[in-house]
Structures are given as structure tokens and as C-alpha cells.
Motif scaffolding. Structure first.
Motif, PDB file in Angstrom:
ATOM      1  N   GLU A  72      18.688 -19.671  -4.376  1.00 43.22           N
ATOM      2  CA  GLU A  72      20.104 -19.494  -4.039  1.00 43.22           C
ATOM      3  C   GLU A  72      20.891 -20.784  -4.259  1.00 43.22           C
ATOM      4  OE1 GLU A  72      18.007 -16.170  -2.051  1.00 43.22           O
ATOM      5  OE2 GLU A  72      17.672 -18.328  -2.020  1.00 43.22           O
ATOM      6  N   GLU A  76      23.977 -21.452  -6.897  1.00 41.76           N
ATOM      7  CA  GLU A  76      25.273 -21.986  -6.448  1.00 41.76           C
ATOM      8  C   GLU A  76      25.731 -23.125  -7.348  1.00 41.76           C
ATOM      9  OE1 GLU A  76      25.322 -23.219  -2.387  1.00 41.76           O
ATOM     10  OE2 GLU A  76      24.657 -21.268  -1.620  1.00 41.76           O
ATOM     11  N   PHE A  95      13.770 -14.369  -1.041  1.00 41.02           N
ATOM     12  CA  PHE A  95      15.205 -14.386  -1.317  1.00 41.02           C
ATOM     13  C   PHE A  95      15.968 -14.209  -0.006  1.00 41.02           C
ATOM     14  CE2 PHE A  95      15.147 -12.675  -5.972  1.00 41.02           C
ATOM     15  CZ  PHE A  95      14.481 -13.822  -6.370  1.00 41.02           C
ATOM     16  N   HIS A  97      19.157 -13.410   0.293  1.00 39.56           N
ATOM     17  CA  HIS A  97      19.980 -12.213   0.138  1.00 39.56           C
ATOM     18  C   HIS A  97      19.407 -11.433  -1.051  1.00 39.56           C
ATOM     19  CE1 HIS A  97      22.757 -13.982   2.990  1.00 39.56           C
ATOM     20  NE2 HIS A  97      22.828 -15.064   2.231  1.00 39.56           N
ATOM     21  N   THR A 101      21.026 -11.848  -4.772  1.00 40.50           N
ATOM     22  CA  THR A 101      20.320 -12.809  -5.625  1.00 40.50           C
ATOM     23  C   THR A 101      19.715 -12.124  -6.835  1.00 40.50           C
ATOM     24  OG1 THR A 101      19.810 -14.214  -3.719  1.00 40.50           O
ATOM     25  CG2 THR A 101      18.469 -14.528  -5.685  1.00 40.50           C
TER      26      THR A 101
END
Length: 238
Positions: A72, A76, A95, A97, A101
């Protein structure tokens, strides 16, 4: 396997076991490859670096970029980058999310690019999903490869994909022997619950052990074998 760009690959892995086979295949097809290795655990990243050093002669046309960071965080910081291939080896369990993701990784692909997942399937996965009915964790998803398939079926129902299953069986007979330390270690590993026998509530432990025995294993004489299949999921971006 032909990728649309010259070997730009994104990986999120453990010690590089799956990646080794992939890289060996890529170098036979491409003159130059950039391989970005994303792994937050220093020890696992170190294992892959050791492998790269060991195979330095064979992999001389591969440029490696090691990133000690979560997937993640990497997305970003590098959300605009695109890749010919994204490798997700036994990593979707972590993960933060899952669906978000997964879709971001798909969107990192150039047209014609490949997203490759390899995860558990079969009885071990069934047990993990069952454990998830009783436990929740901010660091672990109790899922199998079917969860990733379901995301694509729901979000991109016309996406092109294929699957391949590899069969494995593990002797778990001693998991049902309360005196077996080896069996205890196996249960901790299969359930991802530290000291499962000691910390799990008796009624939940009984249900999970019964489920493991009756729904996830086969009996061969006096041996209980857990179906610990691996399944590969390959998604192609149109």
C-alpha cells in the motif's frame, strides 16, 4: 508468455521462490529487465537479495530495485508507474484493503499486461476461512485465491483470466494428538493463531479441529492428510 513492454516487473513476495522461476523465464525472452521487489519484512527481502547474488551471472541483464515497504505504501508513492507484469506471491493475505489494493495493482498494468497471483486453495484455505469466522486481524486476511477471483468477477466481469491448480498433501495426524509439540506447531501455522491449543476457547477449538478433520482432510489408513493445494490466477489487462 509475451509481455507488452520489455520486462518491467513488479513483485510482492516472500523469499523469492516463485520469482526465481519467473525471472528465469523472462531472461530467455527479454534483453533487459527491471524487477522491483516490494517486501516490508527485512529478513524476507534479505533472502531474495542472497538469491540474486547467487544467480548474478545468469541474471546479469536484470536490474533489481529492492523496496522495504508495504504494497500500500509503495502504491501511494508510485501510483503513476505502469508495469508489464505484476507478481503477487502469497501476499494478498496481508493487504490492508484487499479489494482496493487488488484493483490498484490491476490498474498498474499497461494494456496487455499480466497480473499473477499465487495463493492457497483446497482444505487449508477452507480451514483459514473457517478460522476467520471466529477471529479477525488487522494484519491478516483469512482468505484463499477464490476471494481474488470473486473481486474480478464482481468488478471486471469480462476480464480475461485463467487458473492453474497444483496439488499438495500434508500429514496432519499429530495435530490431533494433544501431546505432540510438532502437531501444536502445525496448528499454529495452519490457523495463524499463536499457541492455538493453549489460547483458543475450548468450544471454538473443538469446532475448528472437527472441521479440519471432517471437511479439509482425507484419511489414508490411519493417516490424516490435509489438502494444501496452491492455485495460480493470471489476469490479463485489455
Amino acid at each position: 508468455m509475451t509481455l507488452p513492454v520489455e520486462g518491467c516487473t513488479f513483485a510482492f513476495f516472500g523469499g523469492g521462490q516463485v520469482d526465481e522461476l519467473i525471472i528465469d523465464n523472462l531472461i530467455a525472452k527479454y534483453a533487459n529487465i527491471t524487477y522491483i521487489a516490494v517486501e516490508p519484512a527485512a529478513e524476507e527481502l534479505s533472502k531474495f537479495k542472497d538469491l540474486v547474488e547467487y544467480k548474478s551471472d545468469k541474471w546479469c541483464n536484470v536490474t533489481f530495485d529492492f523496496q522495504k515497504i508495504t504494497i500500500e505504501k509503495y502504491l501511494e508513492k508510485n501510483g503513476e508507474k505502469q508495469f508489464g507484469m505484476v507478481v503477487v506471491s502469497n501476499s494478498a493475505y496481508h493487504f490492508k484493503h484487499l479489494e482496493d489494493t487488488t484493483m490498484k495493482l490491476y490498474n498498474c498494468l499497461v494494456k496487455g499486461g499480466m497480473l499473477y497471483f499465487t495463493m492457497g486453495d483446497g482444505g487449508w484455505t477452507k480451514l483459514s476461512v473457517k478460522v476467520g469466522e471466529y477471529y479477525c486481524s488487522s494484519n491478516l486476511n483469512f482468505i484463499g485465491i477464490q476471494a481474488i477471483e470473486d473481486i474480478f468477477k464482481r468488478r471486471l466481469p469480462y476480464v480475461k483470466y485463467q487458473t492453474k491448480c497444483r496439488e499438495y498433501w500434508i500429514d496432519v495426524t499429530n495435530c490431533f494428538d494433544e501431546e505432540s509439540q510438532s502437531g501444536s506447531y502445525k496448528l499454529d501455522f495452519f490457523t495463524q493463531i499463536y499457541k492455538f491449543r493453549e489460547t483458543c476457547k475450548p468450544e471454538i477449538k473443538e469446532q475448528l479441529l472437527n472441521y479440519l478433520r471432517d471437511e479439509c482432510c482425507k484419511k489414508d489408513s490411519n493417516i490424516l492428510l490435509l489438502n494444501a493445494n496452491k492455485k495460480d490466477l493470471i489476469i490479463l489487462r485489455d
